[in-house]
Write a protein that holds these residues in place. Structure first.
Motif, mmCIF file in Angstrom:
data_model
loop_
_atom_site.group_PDB
_atom_site.id
_atom_site.type_symbol
_atom_site.label_atom_id
_atom_site.label_comp_id
_atom_site.label_asym_id
_atom_site.label_seq_id
_atom_site.Cartn_x
_atom_site.Cartn_y
_atom_site.Cartn_z
ATOM 1 N N ASN A 79 -93.459 42.242 37.635
ATOM 2 C CA ASN A 79 -94.333 42.743 38.703
ATOM 3 C C ASN A 79 -94.868 44.212 38.316
ATOM 4 O OD1 ASN A 79 -95.188 42.115 41.345
ATOM 5 N ND2 ASN A 79 -93.710 43.436 42.450
ATOM 6 N N LEU A 103 -98.025 43.705 36.303
ATOM 7 C CA LEU A 103 -98.914 43.006 36.995
ATOM 8 C C LEU A 103 -99.693 44.006 37.986
ATOM 9 C CD1 LEU A 103 -100.128 40.482 37.456
ATOM 10 C CD2 LEU A 103 -98.674 39.805 39.434
ATOM 11 N N GLU A 163 -103.541 44.897 37.907
ATOM 12 C CA GLU A 163 -104.350 44.641 39.135
ATOM 13 C C GLU A 163 -105.351 46.051 39.026
ATOM 14 O OE1 GLU A 163 -102.836 42.623 42.788
ATOM 15 O OE2 GLU A 163 -101.488 44.043 41.973
ATOM 16 N N ILE A 223 -104.271 40.458 43.743
ATOM 17 C CA ILE A 223 -103.462 39.259 43.756
ATOM 18 C C ILE A 223 -102.667 39.103 45.006
ATOM 19 C CG2 ILE A 223 -101.965 37.796 42.585
ATOM 20 C CD1 ILE A 223 -102.949 39.301 40.062
ATOM 21 N N LYS A 276 -99.307 34.571 45.439
ATOM 22 C CA LYS A 276 -99.778 33.915 44.112
ATOM 23 C C LYS A 276 -99.331 34.719 43.094
ATOM 24 C CE LYS A 276 -104.100 31.997 45.829
ATOM 25 N NZ LYS A 276 -105.529 31.777 45.678
ATOM 26 N N ARG A 277 -98.292 35.888 43.564
ATOM 27 C CA ARG A 277 -97.943 36.597 42.363
ATOM 28 C C ARG A 277 -96.864 35.910 41.159
ATOM 29 N NH1 ARG A 277 -99.626 41.615 43.376
ATOM 30 N NH2 ARG A 277 -98.413 42.680 41.975
ATOM 31 N N THR A 312 -98.967 33.801 39.054
ATOM 32 C CA THR A 312 -100.003 34.502 38.149
ATOM 33 C C THR A 312 -98.761 35.026 37.128
ATOM 34 O OG1 THR A 312 -101.359 35.008 40.000
ATOM 35 C CG2 THR A 312 -101.434 36.543 37.992
ATOM 36 N N GLN A 355 -98.261 32.195 34.620
ATOM 37 C CA GLN A 355 -99.347 31.839 33.825
ATOM 38 C C GLN A 355 -99.698 33.148 32.697
ATOM 39 O OE1 GLN A 355 -102.423 31.317 36.442
ATOM 40 N NE2 GLN A 355 -101.880 29.552 37.029
ATOM 41 N N LEU A 356 -99.572 34.349 32.781
ATOM 42 C CA LEU A 356 -99.534 35.432 32.046
ATOM 43 C C LEU A 356 -98.413 35.345 30.981
ATOM 44 C CD1 LEU A 356 -101.212 38.238 34.213
ATOM 45 C CD2 LEU A 356 -102.253 36.928 32.516
#
Length: 96
Positions: free
Chosen positions: A5, A8, A12, A19, A23-24, A27, A30-31
């Motif tokens: 987090n 992320l 951002e 984001i 959806k965090r 995401t 996926q990353l």
């Protein structure tokens, strides 16, 4: 590299994106998959590989460079432009 987090939040900020909270997790997942895939590339043994290659044996054939200007094509293209002058597009100035 582990995507969490905190990372992320930094991404951002760097990307000027926001984001949604719901959806965090998706995401981050996926990353993480993308980073894992790229890290797999580090396992390839490329010591015996050349940095570049060509598919054309003997180089690229040269041709004579002859300009070909068709005034009708220029007129047709410029007729679709919002503004043109002396055979060129006129665009707004973006740098002061």
């Amino acid at each position: 590299m582990k995507i969490d987090n905190d990372l992320l939040k930094k991404l951002e900020t760097l990307s000027s994106l926001k984001i949604d909270e719901n959806k965090r997790e998706g995401t981050i997942a996926q990353l993480s998959e993308i980073v894992e895939f790229v890290e797999n590339l580090n396992e390839l043994d490329l010591d015996n590989e050349e940095a570049t290659f060509t598919t054309v044996a003997g180089g690229t054939p040269m041709r004579e460079d002859i300009p070909n200007v068709n005034p009708d094509v220029v007129k047709t293209i410029l007729s679709n432009a919002p503004q043109s002058e002396n055979g060129f597009f006129v665009v707004p100035k973006i740098i002061e």
